[in-house]
Motif scaffolding. Structure first.
Motif, mmCIF file in Angstrom:
data_model
loop_
_atom_site.group_PDB
_atom_site.id
_atom_site.type_symbol
_atom_site.label_atom_id
_atom_site.label_comp_id
_atom_site.label_asym_id
_atom_site.label_seq_id
_atom_site.Cartn_x
_atom_site.Cartn_y
_atom_site.Cartn_z
ATOM 1 N N TYR A 102 0.793 -1.225 0.000
ATOM 2 C CA TYR A 102 0.000 0.000 0.000
ATOM 3 C C TYR A 102 0.832 1.285 0.000
ATOM 4 C CZ TYR A 102 -3.884 -3.062 1.276
ATOM 5 O OH TYR A 102 -4.833 -4.044 1.290
ATOM 6 N N GLY A 103 2.115 1.167 0.290
ATOM 7 C CA GLY A 103 2.939 2.369 0.327
ATOM 8 C C GLY A 103 2.996 3.046 -1.030
ATOM 9 N N LYS A 104 3.110 4.381 -0.999
ATOM 10 C CA LYS A 104 3.143 5.150 -2.244
ATOM 11 C C LYS A 104 4.528 5.775 -2.436
ATOM 12 C CE LYS A 104 -1.069 4.213 -3.227
ATOM 13 N NZ LYS A 104 -1.375 3.311 -4.353
ATOM 14 N N GLU A 105 5.022 5.655 -3.641
ATOM 15 C CA GLU A 105 6.372 6.125 -3.945
ATOM 16 C C GLU A 105 6.349 7.602 -4.320
ATOM 17 O OE1 GLU A 105 9.907 5.015 -7.135
ATOM 18 O OE2 GLU A 105 8.363 3.531 -6.620
ATOM 19 N N LEU A 106 7.290 8.370 -3.768
ATOM 20 C CA LEU A 106 7.416 9.776 -4.145
ATOM 21 C C LEU A 106 7.807 9.860 -5.618
ATOM 22 C CD1 LEU A 106 9.263 11.512 -1.161
ATOM 23 C CD2 LEU A 106 6.827 11.107 -1.489
ATOM 24 N N ASN A 107 7.210 10.829 -6.314
ATOM 25 C CA ASN A 107 7.489 10.942 -7.742
ATOM 26 C C ASN A 107 8.816 11.653 -7.993
ATOM 27 O OD1 ASN A 107 7.002 13.681 -7.410
ATOM 28 N ND2 ASN A 107 4.898 13.556 -8.155
ATOM 29 N N ALA A 108 9.146 11.797 -9.259
ATOM 30 C CA ALA A 108 10.456 12.346 -9.637
ATOM 31 C C ALA A 108 10.643 13.774 -9.134
ATOM 32 C CB ALA A 108 10.617 12.286 -11.152
ATOM 33 N N ASP A 109 9.588 14.595 -9.190
ATOM 34 C CA ASP A 109 9.697 15.974 -8.714
ATOM 35 C C ASP A 109 10.002 16.021 -7.224
ATOM 36 O OD1 ASP A 109 9.230 16.960 -11.218
ATOM 37 O OD2 ASP A 109 7.081 17.298 -10.905
ATOM 38 N N ALA A 110 9.332 15.151 -6.467
ATOM 39 C CA ALA A 110 9.557 15.117 -5.027
ATOM 40 C C ALA A 110 10.985 14.669 -4.717
ATOM 41 C CB ALA A 110 8.552 14.191 -4.358
ATOM 42 N N MET A 111 11.462 13.663 -5.443
ATOM 43 C CA MET A 111 12.822 13.175 -5.208
ATOM 44 C C MET A 111 13.857 14.233 -5.599
ATOM 45 S SD MET A 111 12.446 10.317 -3.782
ATOM 46 C CE MET A 111 14.175 9.830 -3.761
ATOM 47 N N GLU A 112 13.566 15.003 -6.633
ATOM 48 C CA GLU A 112 14.479 16.081 -7.025
ATOM 49 C C GLU A 112 14.521 17.159 -5.944
ATOM 50 O OE1 GLU A 112 15.137 19.323 -10.651
ATOM 51 O OE2 GLU A 112 13.540 17.832 -10.767
ATOM 52 N N GLU A 113 13.351 17.476 -5.378
ATOM 53 C CA GLU A 113 13.309 18.461 -4.294
ATOM 54 C C GLU A 113 14.101 17.974 -3.087
ATOM 55 O OE1 GLU A 113 9.905 20.298 -1.346
ATOM 56 O OE2 GLU A 113 9.404 20.071 -3.463
ATOM 57 N N LEU A 114 13.964 16.686 -2.764
ATOM 58 C CA LEU A 114 14.711 16.115 -1.642
ATOM 59 C C LEU A 114 16.209 16.166 -1.907
ATOM 60 C CD1 LEU A 114 14.716 14.510 1.038
ATOM 61 C CD2 LEU A 114 14.506 12.423 -0.312
ATOM 62 N N ALA A 115 16.610 15.841 -3.131
ATOM 63 C CA ALA A 115 18.037 15.850 -3.462
ATOM 64 C C ALA A 115 18.605 17.265 -3.469
ATOM 65 C CB ALA A 115 18.244 15.187 -4.824
ATOM 66 N N THR A 116 17.785 18.226 -3.880
ATOM 67 C CA THR A 116 18.265 19.610 -4.006
ATOM 68 C C THR A 116 18.305 20.333 -2.661
ATOM 69 O OG1 THR A 116 17.350 19.726 -6.237
ATOM 70 C CG2 THR A 116 17.878 21.818 -5.156
ATOM 71 N N GLU A 174 -0.170 9.953 -5.643
ATOM 72 C CA GLU A 174 -1.247 9.107 -5.134
ATOM 73 C C GLU A 174 -1.379 9.319 -3.629
ATOM 74 O OE1 GLU A 174 -2.406 7.589 -8.664
ATOM 75 O OE2 GLU A 174 -3.282 7.122 -6.716
ATOM 76 N N ASN A 175 -2.571 9.071 -3.112
ATOM 77 C CA ASN A 175 -2.791 9.145 -1.670
ATOM 78 C C ASN A 175 -2.470 7.817 -1.008
ATOM 79 O OD1 ASN A 175 -3.656 11.759 -1.865
ATOM 80 N ND2 ASN A 175 -5.789 11.177 -2.179
ATOM 81 N N LEU A 176 -2.420 7.832 0.312
ATOM 82 C CA LEU A 176 -2.093 6.633 1.067
ATOM 83 C C LEU A 176 -3.355 5.927 1.522
ATOM 84 C CD1 LEU A 176 0.755 8.120 3.229
ATOM 85 C CD2 LEU A 176 0.968 6.674 1.250
ATOM 86 N N PRO A 177 -3.345 4.590 1.550
ATOM 87 C CA PRO A 177 -4.531 3.871 2.001
ATOM 88 C C PRO A 177 -4.668 3.943 3.508
ATOM 89 C CG PRO A 177 -2.774 2.340 1.568
ATOM 90 C CD PRO A 177 -2.263 3.698 1.153
ATOM 91 N N VAL A 178 -5.875 3.872 3.969
ATOM 92 C CA VAL A 178 -6.152 3.888 5.398
ATOM 93 C C VAL A 178 -6.825 2.585 5.768
ATOM 94 C CG1 VAL A 178 -7.410 5.014 7.248
ATOM 95 C CG2 VAL A 178 -6.374 6.376 5.446
#
Length: 627
Positions: free
Chosen positions: A324-338, A621-625
Motif C-alpha cells: 500500500y505504500g506510495k512512492e514519491l514521484n520524480a519531482d519530489a525526489m528532485e526536491e529532496l536531493a536539491t 497518489e494518496n495513502l490507504p487507510v
C-alpha cells in the motif's frame, strides 16, 4: 513433494491439447493425505476422471474448471473441482503453474481455495528432462588483503545442479532493466568486455564465491549467466545484483533518512496554508535525507500501525508498505536531493486522532531502511458549545475479581454544538461513534453509526471487529434498552443539567466475543456496563485501559451468561465474521483529493479509502487507510 506415474494423451487434431488419465486418483490421494485408500474411502469416493490441459499457447497454459473425480461425503462438501487461476507454462516438455496458480472448488460449500501453495505442481510429458540452471548472484561483503593495501568484493553464486560454470561481468553504477538486458545478451554472445569465468568449478556444488578487486568506493553491478550441459550461456536464468562497495577505509552504506509530522501552524514553510488546512484535520509531514534513490511512505492511524497484523489479517508492516505504500514521484525526489528535505500536507484527518508516518528509503547504494516516525495527534476543532468535551471514565465492578474500566472521549465536530463523536466508548479500539446532544432532554445519544462506516448503518448488536488474523474470533458492541432488546438500541448517556458533563449510562452495554470455529459466544471483551453506571470527567490525557485488541477475553463473568439475543447465538458459524465484519476498513468517509497549483483534483480509488494531501505542490497518489 512426491511424484506419481500417469498416462498422458495428446489430442489427435488439436496441437497442444493433452489429457491426463486419473491425475488426481487414488495414487495421488494416498500420497497427498498420507493414508491408505481404505482409510480415505470412509470420507471420500473417487470416480475415474481425466483432466484436460490446454497447452496450445506454451506461455499461457490453462485448465478449464472440471471435476477431479473426488467427492467428499462426510461433511457434505461434495465434488472437488479443479481449474487454473493463473496461466502456467510448457517449457522443455514440463508443464508448471505458479504458486497459488491453481484453484480447488468445493461444490457443497460453493467456495474456491488456492492450490499449488508451494509452486511445486508439474507434469512431465513423455521425453521431458528436468534440468536446474537456476542462478543467484549476491554481494557478500568486502575482503581486505593482509597488508591492508587492497580490497576486493566477494560475490556469492548459488546455482542449480546442472549448471556447468558461470560467466559474469562487473560494471560500475547501477544498471537499468534495459541496460541489464543488453549486457546479458552481450555476455551470452561473447561480445561483452571483461567476461569472467570461474576456475575449478564443481558441478552440483550449489554455492561458490569469487573475488574482484574494484577501483574504489561506489555502486557496482554484477551480471552473471549459468552455462548449460553444452557449455552454452542460459540467458533466461541470468542474475544481476547492484551493491555498494566501501573500499579501503570506507564506511558502511549511508542512509540518513528521517521523517517527522508537524502541525500546519507550527511549520514555517506552510504558513500560507494555515487558514485552509487547520490543525484539527491536517498535518505536515517532512522527509529528510541525502543520496536517496527511492522513497515510499505509508500514513495511517497509530492504533492501526501498532496492531498492523491483526488489522490486516496477518500482514507485517513491511508487507503493508510493499502493498500500500506510495512512492514519491520524480519531482519530489528532485526536491529532496536539491534541498535535503521534502514536505507536504496530509488533509481530511480525524480530529483528536493519533497518526503515524512510516517511511521506507532506498539509497543510491541499494540499501533499504524502514523507519516508523513518532506519533502525531491532531487538534480538537474550535468549540464554543455548552456540552463539556474531553475524556470521561466509567467503571463497573461485576465482582471483586472482575472490574471493567473504560476511558472514552467526547469530540466536537466542526461548526456544530449538537453533533459530536464519542471515541473509544466501552472498548478502546480507536472507533469513533456519531453522537447527538439534546440539551432539552440532557442526553448524548450514539445511534450506532461509526465514523468511516456510515454506509453500514447501525453497527450496534453486530459482530464487526476481528480479534485474530484468521478472523476465527470477533466482537461487537451491544446495547440493551429493554429485556426484549436485540442489542442494537441507541446508547444514551445522561448529561448533568448543571455542569453539562456526561454523568451516567442509561442502557446496558457489553462487547461479546464469538468463536466462529465452534459457533459459540465465549465471553466478553473489556466491556460490561449496566444502566445507571456513573460516568465522571477525567483530568488526565492518558487512557487508563489497555488497547482492546490486546486485552484478554473474559470467559468467567459473574452473570448467568453473556446477554446476546438467542437468534444470533444460533446463527454463528465459521462464516459469520466475514459476513458481518469489514476487517480491513476505512477510517473516514470523505473523498480525499490531490490538487495541484492549478487546482486540479484526482479522485481516489473507492477501496481502500485514503487520506488526502495538501492541495498544491506535487501530484501524487494518496495513502490507504486501514482500520
Amino acid at each position: 513433494m512426491f511424484e506419481i506415474d500417469v498416462t498422458v494423451h495428446s489430442h489427435k487434431s488439436k496441437e497442444g491439447i493433452y489429457m491426463v488419465e486419473e491425475m488426481l486418483g487414488w495414487p495421488y490421494m494416498t500420497e497427498f493425505f498420507g493414508a491408505t485408500q481404505e482409510e480415505l474411502s470412509e470420507q471420500f469416493s473417487y470416480t475415474p476422471s481425466n483432466i484436460v490441459i490446454d497447452c496450445s499457447n506454451a506461455t499461457q497454459v490453462t485448465i478449464e474448471e472440471q471435476w477431479s473425480g473426488i467427492t467428499e461425503n462426510s461433511n457434505g462438501y461434495g465434488n472437488f473441482m479443479i481449474a487454473s487461476a493463473e496461466p502456467g507454462t510448457l517449457v522443455n516438455g514440463v508443464i508448471t503453474f505458479p504458486k497459488d496458480g491453481l484453484t480447488a472448488k468445493l461444490v457443497g460449500l460453493d467456495r474456491e481455495f488456492p492450490a499449488n501453495s508451494q509452486g511445486t505442481f508439474r507434469i512431465m510429458l513423455p521425453g521431458a528432462e528436468i534440468v536446474d540452471y537456476t542462478l543467484s548472484a549476491v554481494y557478500a561483503g568486502m575482503k581486505v588483503s593482509a597488508d591492508g593495501e587492497t580490497a576486493s568484493a566477494v560475490i556469492d553464486f548459488t546455482y542449480g545442479a546442472d549448471v556447468t560454470n558461470i560467466r559474469y561481468v562487473l560494471v560500475e553504477n547501477e544498471l537499468t532493466e534495459a541496460e541489464t538486458a543488453t549486457l546479458v545478451a552481450a555476455i551470452a554472445d561473447g561480445s561483452a568486455e571483461n567476461i569472467n569465468e570461474l576456475q575449478d568449478f564443481t558441478v552440483g556444488g550449489e554455492k561458490v564465491s569469487a573475488e574482484a578487486v574494484l577501483p574504489g568506493p561506489g555502486t557496482y553491478t554484477v551480471v552473471a549467466l549459468p552455462l548449460d550441459k553444452a557449455q552454452k550461456p542460459v540467458s533466461g536464468e541470468a542474475s544481476a545484483a547492484s551493491f555498494y562497495f566501501p573500499g579501503i577505509g570506507g564506511t558502511s552504506v549511508p542512509n540518513d533518512i528521517a521523517g517527522s509530522l508537524y502541525k500546519v501552524s507550527a511549520y514555517p514553510d506552510a504558513a500560507a496554508y494555515v487558514s485552509e488546512y487547520p490543525d484539527y484535520s491536517s498535518a505536515v509531514y517532512e522527509i529528510t535525507g541525502t543520496e536517496m534513490k527511492k522513497i515510499k511512505t505509508y500514513f495511517n492511524k497509530t492504533s492501526i500501525i501498532d496492531n498492523i497484523e491483526i488489522q490486516t489479517g496477518g500482514l507485517t508492516l513491511q508487507d503493508v508498505v510493499d502493498k500500500y505504500g506510495k512512492e514519491l514521484n520524480a519531482d519530489a525526489m528532485e526536491e529532496l536531493a536539491t534541498t535535503g528535505k521534502y514536505w507536504d500536507i496530509m488533509i481530511n484527518l480525524t480530529p483528536g486522532a493519533s497518526y503515524t508516518l512510516v517511511v521506507e528509503a532506498t539509497n543510491n547504494y541499494g540499501k533499504k531502511k524502514l523507519i516508523v516516525c513518532e506519533p502525531f495527534v491532531t487538534d480538537i476543532p474550535p468549540y464554543t458549545g455548552e456540552l463539556i468535551i474531553g475524556k470521561y471514565g466509567m467503571s463497573y465492578a461485576a465482582s471483586a475479581e472482575d472490574t471493567f474500566e473504560n476511558v472514552f472521549e467526547v469530540i466536537p465536530t466542526v461548526g456544530s454544538n449538537t453533533e459530536f463523536f464519542v471515541k473509544d466508548f466501552a472498548v478502546e479500539d480507536g472507533t469513533q461513534w456519531y453522537a447527538t446532544y439534546d440539551s432539552a432532554k440532557s442526553t448524548l445519544t450514539m445511534s450506532g453509526v461509526q465514523l468511516g462506516r456510515e454506509d453500514d448503518g447501525n453497527l450496534l448488536g453486530k459482530f464487526t471487529e476481528a480479534l485474530t488474523p484468521d478472523q476465527s474470533r470477533g466482537y461487537g458492541i451491544f446495547s440493551f434498552a429493554t429485556e426484549e432488546s436485540e442489542g442494537s438500541d441507541p446508547i444514551v448517556l445522561t448529561i448533568d443539567p448543571a455542569s453539562k458533563q456526561v454523568s451516567a449510562l442509561t442502557t446496558d452495554v457489553e462487547a461479546p466475543v464469538a468463536d466462529f470455529t465452534v459457533g459459540q459466544i465465549i465471553g466478553v471483551l473489556a466491556a460490561y456496563y449496566t444502566d445507571g453506571t456513573t460516568i465522571t470527567k477525567q483530568s488526565g490525557t492518558t487512557s487508563a485501559a489497555s488497547a482492546a485488541k490486546v486485552q484478554g477475553v473474559r470467559t468467567k463473568i459473574p452473570f448467568s451468561s453473556v446477554r446476546v439475543p438467542g437468534h444470533i447465538g444460533k446463527s454463528l458459524d465459521s462464516r459469520g465474521l466475514q459476513m458481518n465484519t469489514t476487517f480491513v476498513r476505512n477510517s473516514d468517509n470523505t473523498n480525499h483529493g490531490v490538487r495541484t497549483l492549478s487546482v486540479k483534483t484526482a479522485k481516489c480509488e473507492p477501496l481502500p479509502k485514503q487520506i488526502g494531501r495538501r492541495a498544491d505542490f506535487k501530484i501524487r497518489e494518496n495513502l490507504p487507510v486501514l482500520k
